[in-house]
Scaffold this motif. Structure first.
Motif, PDB file in Angstrom:
ATOM      1  N   UNK A   1      -2.098 -23.241 -18.125  1.00  0.00           N
ATOM      2  CA  UNK A   1      -2.747 -22.453 -17.062  1.00  0.00           C
ATOM      3  C   UNK A   1      -2.403 -20.982 -17.195  1.00  0.00           C
ATOM      4  N   UNK A   2      -1.144 -20.678 -17.521  1.00  0.00           N
ATOM      5  CA  UNK A   2      -0.751 -19.273 -17.643  1.00  0.00           C
ATOM      6  C   UNK A   2      -1.436 -18.602 -18.838  1.00  0.00           C
ATOM      7  N   UNK A   3      -1.561 -19.315 -19.979  1.00  0.00           N
ATOM      8  CA  UNK A   3      -2.286 -18.742 -21.112  1.00  0.00           C
ATOM      9  C   UNK A   3      -3.786 -18.625 -20.804  1.00  0.00           C
TER      10      UNK A   3
ATOM     11  N   UNK B   1       0.676 -10.324 -16.964  1.00  0.00           N
ATOM     12  CA  UNK B   1      -0.451 -11.242 -16.805  1.00  0.00           C
ATOM     13  C   UNK B   1      -0.003 -12.686 -17.023  1.00  0.00           C
ATOM     14  N   UNK B   2       0.871 -12.895 -18.007  1.00  0.00           N
ATOM     15  CA  UNK B   2       1.412 -14.235 -18.245  1.00  0.00           C
ATOM     16  C   UNK B   2       2.186 -14.728 -17.029  1.00  0.00           C
ATOM     17  N   UNK B   3       3.034 -13.871 -16.455  1.00  0.00           N
ATOM     18  CA  UNK B   3       3.839 -14.277 -15.294  1.00  0.00           C
ATOM     19  C   UNK B   3       2.969 -14.553 -14.078  1.00  0.00           C
ATOM     20  N   UNK B   4       1.935 -13.743 -13.876  1.00  0.00           N
ATOM     21  CA  UNK B   4       1.055 -14.031 -12.734  1.00  0.00           C
ATOM     22  C   UNK B   4       0.302 -15.346 -12.956  1.00  0.00           C
ATOM     23  N   UNK B   5      -0.091 -15.602 -14.188  1.00  0.00           N
ATOM     24  CA  UNK B   5      -0.714 -16.887 -14.506  1.00  0.00           C
ATOM     25  C   UNK B   5       0.254 -18.039 -14.345  1.00  0.00           C
ATOM     26  N   UNK B   6       1.515 -17.804 -14.689  1.00  0.00           N
ATOM     27  CA  UNK B   6       2.525 -18.844 -14.530  1.00  0.00           C
ATOM     28  C   UNK B   6       2.729 -19.165 -13.046  1.00  0.00           C
ATOM     29  N   UNK B   7       2.739 -18.140 -12.199  1.00  0.00           N
ATOM     30  CA  UNK B   7       2.878 -18.370 -10.760  1.00  0.00           C
ATOM     31  C   UNK B   7       1.664 -19.112 -10.193  1.00  0.00           C
ATOM     32  N   UNK B   8       0.481 -18.757 -10.662  1.00  0.00           N
ATOM     33  CA  UNK B   8      -0.717 -19.488 -10.250  1.00  0.00           C
ATOM     34  C   UNK B   8      -0.613 -20.936 -10.729  1.00  0.00           C
ATOM     35  N   UNK B   9      -0.116 -21.116 -11.947  1.00  0.00           N
ATOM     36  CA  UNK B   9       0.068 -22.455 -12.496  1.00  0.00           C
ATOM     37  C   UNK B   9       1.057 -23.278 -11.691  1.00  0.00           C
ATOM     38  N   UNK B  10       2.113 -22.649 -11.202  1.00  0.00           N
ATOM     39  CA  UNK B  10       3.088 -23.362 -10.365  1.00  0.00           C
ATOM     40  C   UNK B  10       2.400 -23.908  -9.118  1.00  0.00           C
ATOM     41  N   UNK B  11       1.565 -23.085  -8.509  1.00  0.00           N
ATOM     42  CA  UNK B  11       0.855 -23.531  -7.305  1.00  0.00           C
ATOM     43  C   UNK B  11      -0.085 -24.688  -7.641  1.00  0.00           C
TER      44      UNK B  11
END
Length: 158
Positions: free
Chosen positions: A11-13, A26-36
């Motif tokens: 999801x983060x990629x 951008x990777x970290x924001x995607x990772x946070x979205x992925x966590x949700x």
């Protein structure tokens, strides 16, 4: 657990590709979205949320560090006393832990804290013989720390 983590990385990629920004932020924001997303979907994996286990490992580490520091201060305090009033002894402790990982982990955590040492594990693997530096004063503290360690190890492994 590994499936949840890999899905979160995917999801983060994917987030980086969709936003067309190849950067760490951008990777970290995607990772946070992925966590949700993974938290919402973790019921479908049939296992607990993977960050809960990470939290449990962190909690076990902090419990070990606090027990290590408190027992180290106890040993230093008694080492620096002019008169030694220690009464060493051995006691028996039964554990609820089972398996090839849980029992040795508890034994190692206890042995690494100063003032106590696991002398033997029973053949069944459900009890320990523990040597304490001061059996009268340390026994109750050791039992309390053992129960803390047991609960934390069960949270990590189960």
């Amino acid at each position: 657990m590994a499936g949840q983590f890999l899905l979160n990385l995917f999801i983060s990629f994917f987030w980086m590709v969709v936003t067309d920004e190849l950067s760490f932020s951008s990777f970290m924001s995607g990772y946070l979205v992925g966590i949700v997303v993974v938290f919402i979907l973790h019921r479908f994996f049939g296992r607990q949320f993977y960050l809960r286990r990470f939290y449990s490992i962190l909690r076990l580490t902090l419990i070990f560090i606090t027990e290590l520091l408190s027992s180290s201060f106890y040993v230093i305090k008694h080492t620096l006393k002019p008169k030694i009033t220690l009464k060493p002894g051995i006691f028996y402790y039964e554990t609820e832990l089972e398996g090839d990982w849980e029992v040795p982990a508890l034994a190692l955590l206890l042995t690494l804290t100063p003032g106590s040492c696991v002398m033997e594990v029973t053949p069944e693997g459900n009890a320990f013989y523990i040597h304490a530096m001061d059996i009268e004063e340390l026994r109750e503290k050791l039992i309390q720390s053992l129960t803390k360690f047991e609960k934390a190890i069960m949270e990590v492994t189960r």
